[in-house]
Design a protein around this motif. Sequence first.
Motif, PDB file in Angstrom:
ATOM      1  N   THR A  28      -0.373  12.724  -8.410  1.00  0.00           N
ATOM      2  CA  THR A  28       0.039  11.336  -8.582  1.00  0.00           C
ATOM      3  C   THR A  28      -0.065  10.973 -10.053  1.00  0.00           C
ATOM      4  O   THR A  28      -0.685  11.688 -10.847  1.00  0.00           O
ATOM      5  CB  THR A  28      -0.872  10.390  -7.772  1.00  0.00           C
ATOM      6  OG1 THR A  28      -2.194  10.455  -8.298  1.00  0.00           O
ATOM      7  CG2 THR A  28      -0.880  10.780  -6.299  1.00  0.00           C
TER       8      THR A  28
ATOM      9  N   PRO B 219       1.776   7.750  -3.092  1.00  0.00           N
ATOM     10  CA  PRO B 219       2.571   6.567  -2.741  1.00  0.00           C
ATOM     11  C   PRO B 219       4.054   6.810  -2.982  1.00  0.00           C
ATOM     12  O   PRO B 219       4.452   7.770  -3.643  1.00  0.00           O
ATOM     13  CB  PRO B 219       2.018   5.488  -3.676  1.00  0.00           C
ATOM     14  CG  PRO B 219       1.468   6.251  -4.848  1.00  0.00           C
ATOM     15  CD  PRO B 219       0.919   7.518  -4.266  1.00  0.00           C
TER      16      PRO B 219
ATOM     17  N   GLN C 201       0.015   2.632  -3.422  1.00  0.00           N
ATOM     18  CA  GLN C 201      -1.318   3.211  -3.271  1.00  0.00           C
ATOM     19  C   GLN C 201      -1.325   4.548  -2.519  1.00  0.00           C
ATOM     20  O   GLN C 201      -1.863   5.538  -3.006  1.00  0.00           O
ATOM     21  CB  GLN C 201      -2.229   2.222  -2.519  1.00  0.00           C
ATOM     22  CG  GLN C 201      -2.309   0.854  -3.151  1.00  0.00           C
ATOM     23  CD  GLN C 201      -2.876   0.882  -4.558  1.00  0.00           C
ATOM     24  OE1 GLN C 201      -3.930   1.471  -4.800  1.00  0.00           O
ATOM     25  NE2 GLN C 201      -2.179   0.243  -5.509  1.00  0.00           N
ATOM     26  N   TRP C 202      -0.745   4.577  -1.342  1.00  0.00           N
ATOM     27  CA  TRP C 202      -0.850   5.761  -0.485  1.00  0.00           C
ATOM     28  C   TRP C 202       0.251   5.724   0.564  1.00  0.00           C
ATOM     29  O   TRP C 202       0.505   4.674   1.166  1.00  0.00           O
ATOM     30  CB  TRP C 202      -2.211   5.773   0.214  1.00  0.00           C
ATOM     31  CG  TRP C 202      -2.381   6.851   1.241  1.00  0.00           C
ATOM     32  CD1 TRP C 202      -2.815   8.132   1.038  1.00  0.00           C
ATOM     33  CD2 TRP C 202      -2.116   6.741   2.648  1.00  0.00           C
ATOM     34  NE1 TRP C 202      -2.834   8.824   2.227  1.00  0.00           N
ATOM     35  CE2 TRP C 202      -2.417   7.987   3.239  1.00  0.00           C
ATOM     36  CE3 TRP C 202      -1.657   5.705   3.476  1.00  0.00           C
ATOM     37  CZ2 TRP C 202      -2.262   8.231   4.600  1.00  0.00           C
ATOM     38  CZ3 TRP C 202      -1.504   5.947   4.829  1.00  0.00           C
ATOM     39  CH2 TRP C 202      -1.814   7.200   5.372  1.00  0.00           C
TER      40      TRP C 202
ATOM     41  N   CYS D   8       0.828  -1.203   0.000  1.00  0.00           N
ATOM     42  CA  CYS D   8       0.000   0.000   0.000  1.00  0.00           C
ATOM     43  C   CYS D   8       0.865   1.256   0.000  1.00  0.00           C
ATOM     44  O   CYS D   8       0.625   2.190  -0.773  1.00  0.00           O
ATOM     45  CB  CYS D   8      -0.924  -0.019   1.216  1.00  0.00           C
ATOM     46  SG  CYS D   8      -2.038   1.405   1.312  1.00  0.00           S
TER      47      CYS D   8
END
Length: 305
Positions: free
Chosen positions: A166, A133, A127-128, A123
Amino acid sequence: MPSGTIRTTPAARSPFFPTRLEAQLLLIYPATLLLGSVLSTLTPAFRNAPYSPELQSHDPAFAPTYFAKKKNIFNVWFVKKGWGWTTVAFVVFLLMWPGFGKGLSVKRIRAILRYSVITLWWCFVTQWFFGPPLIDRGFLFTGGQCEKLNDPSAMEDMSDTRVYLTAATCKRAGRKWSGGHDISGHVFLLIIGSALLWFETLPAITRFEGLRDGRKIALDDGKVASVTVEKSPESEQDEATRQGVPLPLGVIIFMWWMLLMTAAFFHTWVEKFTGLLVAFAGLWVVYFLPRGIPAARAVLGMPGV
């Protein structure tokens, strides 16, 4: 183990290093990346196909093979959903393999904790991470930014909002993510997902294939010992030890194939290599660091022990 014993013997090798069998399995990954790069370099059809740095793949109109297209069904429904497949395979093994014992045993809880830490690392990387990320943060840190798709030379004024864009939001805005180092998320995912399944299922595989290879651990008194899971005589022909193993092995094999395709058709060599390093970093923390730190091992445990 329900039908085995654990034997410790003095050992000199560092507990932070993999066993011979584990090292051979881990070497599959850089060897696969190297093989894919060699194929893409030496095969004329692959070498002559136009490659787009922005797309990080061959131009779809001139892709040398179906697997070289980002929208191939295996990439869309397997790789891009890779952590879901990893999770399903892990849960099946967690529920079916008798080596975990009955109910919510300590071994099963520790396996869930190991999976959770690896998932958290996945993650953070893809992702984050308290915002963008780590892959996107690394891209921005190395000079990358979101450019206008049809005019790469036209740059907007930098702003806090833009700094924290992002890759996903950039592409949704009709622009391109360009100019920095982009760690290969596919390589990272395929390696860390398949290796997690390898490490978790290896105790089950070694029990019925005779591939036991003692792991080294540091004891509370600082001494290094070798841990071996022995099979009891009645378990030698116990087919139950195979329960839950086929699906994880199937996912591992398919992940290896897609890793080879990624190595051959997507990203640069440096991007693929950093994807491997980031995956190995997470695996080392979960599966090797606890062997040398008793306090960490008391929480995360070791597969099969």
